[in-house]
Scaffold this active site. Structure first.
Site, PDB file in Angstrom:
ATOM      1  CE1 TYR A 123      26.640  51.015  41.092  1.00  9.20           C
ATOM      2  CE2 TYR A 123      25.731  52.896  40.882  1.00  9.20           C
ATOM      3  CZ  TYR A 123      26.838  52.330  40.969  1.00  9.20           C
ATOM      4  OH  TYR A 123      27.611  52.887  41.000  1.00  9.20           O
ATOM      5  CG  ASP A 172      29.732  47.718  36.885  1.00 13.63           C
ATOM      6  OD1 ASP A 172      30.633  48.313  36.658  1.00 13.63           O
ATOM      7  OD2 ASP A 172      28.653  47.826  36.480  1.00 13.63           O
ATOM      8  CD  GLU A 173      33.434  47.714  33.440  1.00 10.63           C
ATOM      9  OE1 GLU A 173      34.077  47.264  32.304  1.00 10.63           O
ATOM     10  OE2 GLU A 173      33.218  48.858  33.333  1.00 10.63           O
ATOM     11  NE  ARG A 199      19.774  47.977  30.687  1.00 15.13           N
ATOM     12  CZ  ARG A 199      21.268  47.847  30.513  1.00 15.13           C
ATOM     13  NH1 ARG A 199      21.790  47.548  29.735  1.00 15.13           N
ATOM     14  NH2 ARG A 199      21.576  48.052  31.784  1.00 15.13           N
ATOM     15  CG  ASP A 219      29.974  44.665  32.283  1.00 18.07           C
ATOM     16  OD1 ASP A 219      29.831  45.220  33.287  1.00 18.07           O
ATOM     17  OD2 ASP A 219      29.966  45.448  31.089  1.00 18.07           O
ATOM     18  CG  MET A 220      29.044  43.036  38.637  1.00 25.10           C
ATOM     19  SD  MET A 220      29.439  41.221  38.650  1.00 25.10           S
ATOM     20  CE  MET A 220      28.000  40.879  39.561  1.00 25.10           C
TER      21      MET A 220
END
Length: 673
Positions: A23, A120-121, A60, A18-19
């Site tokens: 983006y 992206d996975e 985050r 998983d990136m």
DNA sequence: ACGGCTGTGACT
DNA sequence: TAGTCACAG
């Protein structure tokens, strides 16, 4: 609905990669000065600063969350860097992210079966690689183990700090008495660590990964330690992991099904599911879903990693929220044109890069009725065979829209007068292309392409709309001239449907014999006949000439498309090859044979043959430039080289009738892209 | 009537 | 099959 799959008996090694805030990473690679800063990617919306679609981990930690608006994010984190997603044709353009995703896939695909799960996975089946490693160079035989691998999180392993931690990871990976499953996972750890380092090295993107015995657990694990870390789920840790896992965290249970489990069964964690018998679950959710639930409660999931590196469909869409809803046909057409342009661009690159061709065009729209119309009927989706060419796709999409609109509006959909306000408001439009198949590389496909293009009833109106033709008479006319709905509605039913298509042949293209390639490379002027579509259907201003009465009854149903031919070619390249080389029969006569041997040997076909030989026959040198332009790039290229190698001594002049019809034997525009 | 834009997969 | 729905991120 989730569906239960049997699990294979042998232990697999599955990874989910998983990136991390993908983006954002893509933008940070483009603008390295953003690295390390709180950053978010926003979709330009003009409204409250746009919507966040990706948020860096720095942001985050300031409390910025996805699905905040840009303004909220700035309030929460004044330092945040907002990057806009690229806009093209008035809509968000995700192509840079798509191709960045492809970079990653091409690296990950090196070491095992690889499934591109999203932009992206990726899922990887590393079973073979792990087994080989275990056999040839097991971890304990290595003098050192990769640092990245030693940073792995192993569920169920007590975690101390610092070097002790790495030591215990090493011990776990190398421990002697381990179960074979654990040993395989140990190899998986090393392989995945290596892959992630490679991805970072080659793309500058970091990613996280989960390693487990099935996809479900791997997916679960990849999200447990982000960013840039990997997590392993040994078999022995499964029960405990699931026992406390909130039910909605499970993939597929994040929606209504998960809610239903909570409210109807009082289930909070996946472990709670264990109390319910398989039959009980099946009673409530059906056999498949019931079994699936019963299985996942036990960490069982037999889904295989699909070996698929490319998407199965392409789509382009846009929403028009609230006041921006579309109310006029011409506005709808404008946006459809934009969407179709983008779609075609992507289809073209798919063709160029992957030699794939799509066969179905689907239009989705959403709408809300105005106050008076409370019919909550959903705006229907419509699809038709996909014809390559921007203009064709645009026309077809618009026709599909109108067909859907009529259905949506029902019999009272049209007003007697040309009242400005329609009763509908379109809040979303999207076009997508699906049923994508590989085509063979090499020059042989070109003849088939022309063949098919000449014989397929062009999908506009009659072809794609089928019975909708009756519903929307003359849809294609309104398409090009933007007639109002009212006008169309006024037309009598069952009548003239404008079409520039050729008559129908059946879809038994497998039998279609081709003129031998050599034979076709008719350098000489006299030339064989070469069938293609009349080129006058280009652009929205085009007059709909080539009108003819269309018997809507006996058309299509199993209408052939270019793809049928490629499919067939793929299936039986040998016989096709032979067929072509042995054939000396002329194209037209062969085609006549074909058509008369088809199941519906109706009048249409008979009528059609006449037309083909008269109106639709073209010599090689007389192919309309406009038609040529709309051919798939790949085909254009083939055709170009075909002509290059078969130079005609003295190319004839183009037929004099008009501007639109110049000979491509003379004119080779530069290739786009 | 909003998170926008994409994509997959099952059901009927 | 085409069209609908659910789900994910």
């Amino acid at each position: 609905m989730p569906v239960a799959r049997p699990e294979t008996s042998d232990a697999r090694v599955i990874a989910h990669v998983d990136m991390d805030c993908f983006y954002v990473q893509v933008e940070q690679r483009k603008q390295p000065e953003l690295r390390g800063l709180p950053t978010a990617v926003v979709q330009y919306n003009e409204w409250q600063g746009g919507a966040l679609i990706a948020v860096s981990y720095e942001a985050r930690s300031c409390g910025v969350k996805r699905s905040m608006r840009g303004e909220e994010a700035t309030a929460a984190c004044p330092e945040i860097q907002l990057v806009q997603v690229p806009v093209a044709r008035g809509k968000a353009d995700l192509n840079t992210y798509r191709s960045a995703g492809s970079e990653v896939v091409s690296i990950l695909a090196r070491s095992g079966r690889c499934e591109r799960a999203s932009i992206d996975e990726v899922y990887l089946d590393l079973t073979d690689a792990a087994e080989s490693m275990l056999a040839d160079a097991p971890p304990e035989s290595l003098e050192s183990i990769d640092e990245e691998a030693l940073k792995s999180h192993i569920l169920g392993m007590s975690r101390e700090d610092g070097d002790d931690f790495k030591k215990s990871v090493r011990d776990w990976i190398c421990r002697k008495g381990a179960d074979r499953r654990d040993k395989l996972l140990g190899c998986g750890i090393i392989i995945v660590a290596e892959l992630r380092k490679q991805v970072l090295k080659e793309t500058e993107f970091s990613c996280s990964a989960g390693i487990a015995h099935n996809k479900m657990l791997a997916k679960l694990a990849s999200g447990m330690n982000k960013p840039a870390q990997q997590t392993v789920v040994p078999y022995s840790a499964v029960q405990e992991l699931l026992s406390s896992l909130p039910i909605k965290k499970m993939k597929q249970l994040g929606g209504k099904l998960g809610t239903s489990l909570q409210t109807d069964f009082g289930i909070d964690t996946v472990g709670d599911l264990l109390q319910f018998s398989e039959t009980k679950l099946q009673e409530h959710y059906g056999v498949n879903t019931g079994t699936w639930l019963w299985n996942i409660a036990r960490g069982i999931s037999g889904e295989e990693v699909q070996g698929r590196l490319l998407p199965k469909s392409h789509g382009s869409g846009k929403t028009f929220p609230g006041p921006r809803a579309l109310r006029s046909l011409s506005n709808v057409q404008h946006w459809l044109n934009q969407l179709c342009e983008e779609l075609y661009e992507r289809l073209s690159s798919d063709l160029e890069q992957n030699k794939r061709i799509a066969s179905t065009l689907t239009l989705h729209a959403s709408a809300f009725g105005s106050k008076d119309s409370d019919s909550h009927k959903k705006f229907p989706s419509k699809s038709c065979p996909l014809r390559y060419g921007v203009t064709k796709i645009q026309e077809d999409a618009f026709n599909l829209f109108q067909a859907a609109l009529r259905e949506y509006m029902g019999p009272f959909g049209t007003k007697p007068q040309g009242n400005k306000k329609e009763t509908w408001r379109i809040t979303g439009l999207s076009v997508s292309a699906s049923k994508i198949v590989d085509i063979p590389s090499g020059t042989s496909s070109i003849m088939r392409y022309f063949q098919s293009q000449s014989t397929i009833p062009s999908c506009s109106t009659s072809g794609c709309l089928q019975e909708d033709v009756a519903v929307t008479p003359s849809a294609s006319e309104s398409c090009s001239e933007q007639k109002s709905v009212e006008t169309q509605a006024a037309m009598p039913e069952e009548d003239i449907s404008i079409t520039d298509t050729l008559p129908d042949l059946d879809n038994s293209y497998g039998n279609m014999d081709m003129v031998p390639e050599k034979d076709v490379s008719c350098q000489s002027n006299d030339a064989k006949e070469f069938l293609t579509q009349s080129g006058s259907n280009r652009g929205t201003q085009t007059k709909t000439n080539g009108q003819r009465i269309n018997n809507s009854k006996e058309k299509n149903k199993g209408m052939p498309s270019i793809v049928d031919i490629f499919k067939n070619y793929n299936a039986t390249p040998q016989s096709q090859q032979e067929t072509r080389e042995d054939s000396t029969v002329s194209l037209t006569s062969k085609r006549a044979n074909l058509s008369s041997s088809t199941s519906h040997s109706s009048e249409v076909n008979q009528e059609g043959e006449d037309r083909r030989e008269t109106e639709w026959g073209y010599k090689v040198g007389e192919i309309d430039q406009a038609v040529f332009d709309e051919l798939p790039y790949e085909i254009q290229r083939e055709f170009r080289s075909f002509l290059r190698h078969n130079k005609r001594p003295n190319a004839g002049k183009s037929k004099g009738d008009g501007s639109a019809s110049s000979s491509i034997a003379h004119y080779f525009p530069p290739l786009k892209k």
